[in-house]
Write a protein that holds these residues in place. Structure first.
Motif, short mmCIF file in Angstrom:
data_model
loop_
_atom_site.label_atom_id
_atom_site.label_comp_id
_atom_site.label_asym_id
_atom_site.label_seq_id
_atom_site.Cartn_x
_atom_site.Cartn_y
_atom_site.Cartn_z
N ILE A 92 74.00 64.98 -27.41
CA ILE A 92 74.33 65.74 -28.73
C ILE A 92 74.12 64.89 -29.82
N GLY A 93 74.12 63.56 -29.61
CA GLY A 93 74.02 62.52 -31.05
C GLY A 93 72.55 62.42 -31.47
N ASP A 94 71.51 62.89 -30.41
CA ASP A 94 70.01 62.71 -30.64
C ASP A 94 69.59 63.94 -31.60
N PRO A 95 69.13 63.78 -32.47
CA PRO A 95 68.74 64.60 -33.51
C PRO A 95 68.04 65.76 -32.89
N TYR A 96 67.15 65.48 -31.99
CA TYR A 96 66.15 66.63 -31.35
C TYR A 96 67.25 67.54 -30.60
N THR A 112 70.40 68.23 -31.47
CA THR A 112 71.14 69.06 -32.79
C THR A 112 70.39 70.13 -33.34
N GLU A 113 68.99 69.93 -33.55
CA GLU A 113 68.39 70.78 -34.16
C GLU A 113 67.97 72.07 -33.15
N ALA A 122 70.15 72.84 -30.82
CA ALA A 122 71.57 73.55 -30.83
C ALA A 122 71.85 74.44 -32.17
N SER A 123 71.08 74.06 -33.33
CA SER A 123 71.08 75.01 -34.44
C SER A 123 70.46 76.05 -34.22
N ILE A 125 79.04 74.13 -25.92
CA ILE A 125 78.05 72.97 -25.80
C ILE A 125 78.32 71.97 -24.83
N HIS A 184 77.37 68.11 -22.61
CA HIS A 184 76.70 66.84 -22.81
C HIS A 184 76.49 66.34 -21.44
N ASP A 227 64.27 59.39 -31.79
CA ASP A 227 65.28 58.50 -31.66
C ASP A 227 64.93 57.19 -31.44
#
Length: 346
Positions: free
Chosen positions: A75-79, A81-82, A84-85, A100, A102, A259
């Motif tokens: 979840i810390g990977d911006p890939y 995160t986006e 998930a949005s 969510i 992990h 990342d």
């Protein structure tokens, strides 16, 4: 077999666990009246037999399920995160909550999280991120997801998996070819790849595209350093340190996700090397922060939020006779981190 699991009765679970039907019912519903040890044993037996999916089916029949599950590797990977949005956006539109989980790219943990979501009676499960090249790695997850779907649950994945479900497929192979063609077009021939484990389908597909571009230029990926580390920022830093130590003539590095590319830039800063003056760096994904790095990162853009939206929309559709596929586009985004190789020193 799946058909046998679909015919399971509560009495079958009770007999296997060595308890009464009443005790089994209370254990599976979370009601009082059974010890923690018995409740845990019944739940384990039910999960092994696939009966937990039958509990889920009753929940769906009653219209009570208003949640979906999203599994991400990191979840810390911006890939993620986006992605998930996008899932959250569709969930909000549909009046659904999103749980969510992990997995850390651990197949055993993935199985645990899948079973947890099924036990929590979610309506649908979205698995985001790479599958594994070896189909056997996810065999247990596939079995549980099949039972979940047989009784009304829905599943969609993002990435290439061997799970037999609806899927949103990122343009990984073509993207790997595009970013490699760009680096080659600048004149680089001393190239290194910073990659996650090749056991991941995402890594395998992006490298396959890179191999196509190299072959067209008269090169072979077999002769190019491919440094494998964790598919994370820290992995990128460690891989770049290895490149600098073992392959000092490299003039360009292609990281197979952004990342890792961020980690590559950190390693270069620590060695006092300027990008792209001394060495060019490229990434893959185009996460939101990529354009704000110094220098701004050349990368491959994938529509990550849209991928999350499409995956949940697929999962909410009525099931089809065959798994559905949605493929994405990609685009090359050239920024400041790549340039022609430095001139040889005289």
């Amino acid at each position: 077999m799946p058909q046998q699991r679909a015919r399971l009765r509560l009495i079958d679970v009770a007999e296997r666990a060595g308890v009464s039907i009443a005790a089994a019912s209370r254990a599976l519903s979370g009601s009082a009246g059974v010890s923690d040890a018995i409740a845990e044993r019944v739940r384990e037996v039910a999960a092994q037999m696939g009966y937990v999916a039958n509990v889920h089916a009753r929940t769906l029949a009653g219209g009570a399920s208003t949640s979906v599950g999203l599994l991400v590797h990191e979840i810390g990977d911006p890939y993620f995160t986006e992605i998930a949005s996008g899932v959250l956006r569709v969930g909000a539109q549909q009046g659904l909550t999103v749980q969510i989980c992990h997995t850390g790219r651990d197949p055993e943990n993935e199985l645990v999280q899948v079973r947890t979501l099924i036990a929590n009676r979610v309506r649908a499960i979205i698995i985001a991120g790479s599958g594994f090249v070896d189909a056997r790695t996810q065999a247990s997850v596939k079995q549980d997801l099949q039972a979940f779907q047989e009784t009304g649950g829905r599943v969609a994945v993002i990435g290439r998996h061997h799970l037999g479900t609806d899927a949103v497929l990122p343009d990984n192979t073509a993207g790997g070819r595009s970013i490699t063609e760009h680096v080659l077009s600048l004149g680089h021939r001393q190239i290194a790849f910073v990659a996650g484990p090749r056991t991941l389908t995402t890594v395998a597909d992006r490298l396959a595209g890179a191999a196509q571009a190299l072959e067209a230029a008269g090169l072979s990926i077999e002769d190019i350093p491919v440094i494998e580390e964790a598919f994370t920022r820290e992995g990128g830093t460690q891989a770049m340190q290895r490149v600098l130590d073992d392959h000092p003539d490299v003039t360009a590095v292609i990281a197979l996700n952004d990342d890792m590319a961020i980690g590559v830039l950190a390693a270069l800063r620590a060695r006092g090397m300027a990008v792209p003056k001394d060495i060019s760096v490229a990434g893959f994904d185009d996460v939101a922060v990529a354009e704000h790095l110094s220098p701004a990162l050349t990368t491959v853009r994938l529509p990550m939020a849209e991928m999350g939206e499409q995956a949940l929309l697929l999962a909410l559709k009525q099931p089809s006779a065959r798994p559905r596929r949605r493929t994405t586009t990609h685009s090359l985004v050239v920024r400041d981190s790549t340039a022609p190789p430095p001139r040889p020193k005289r």
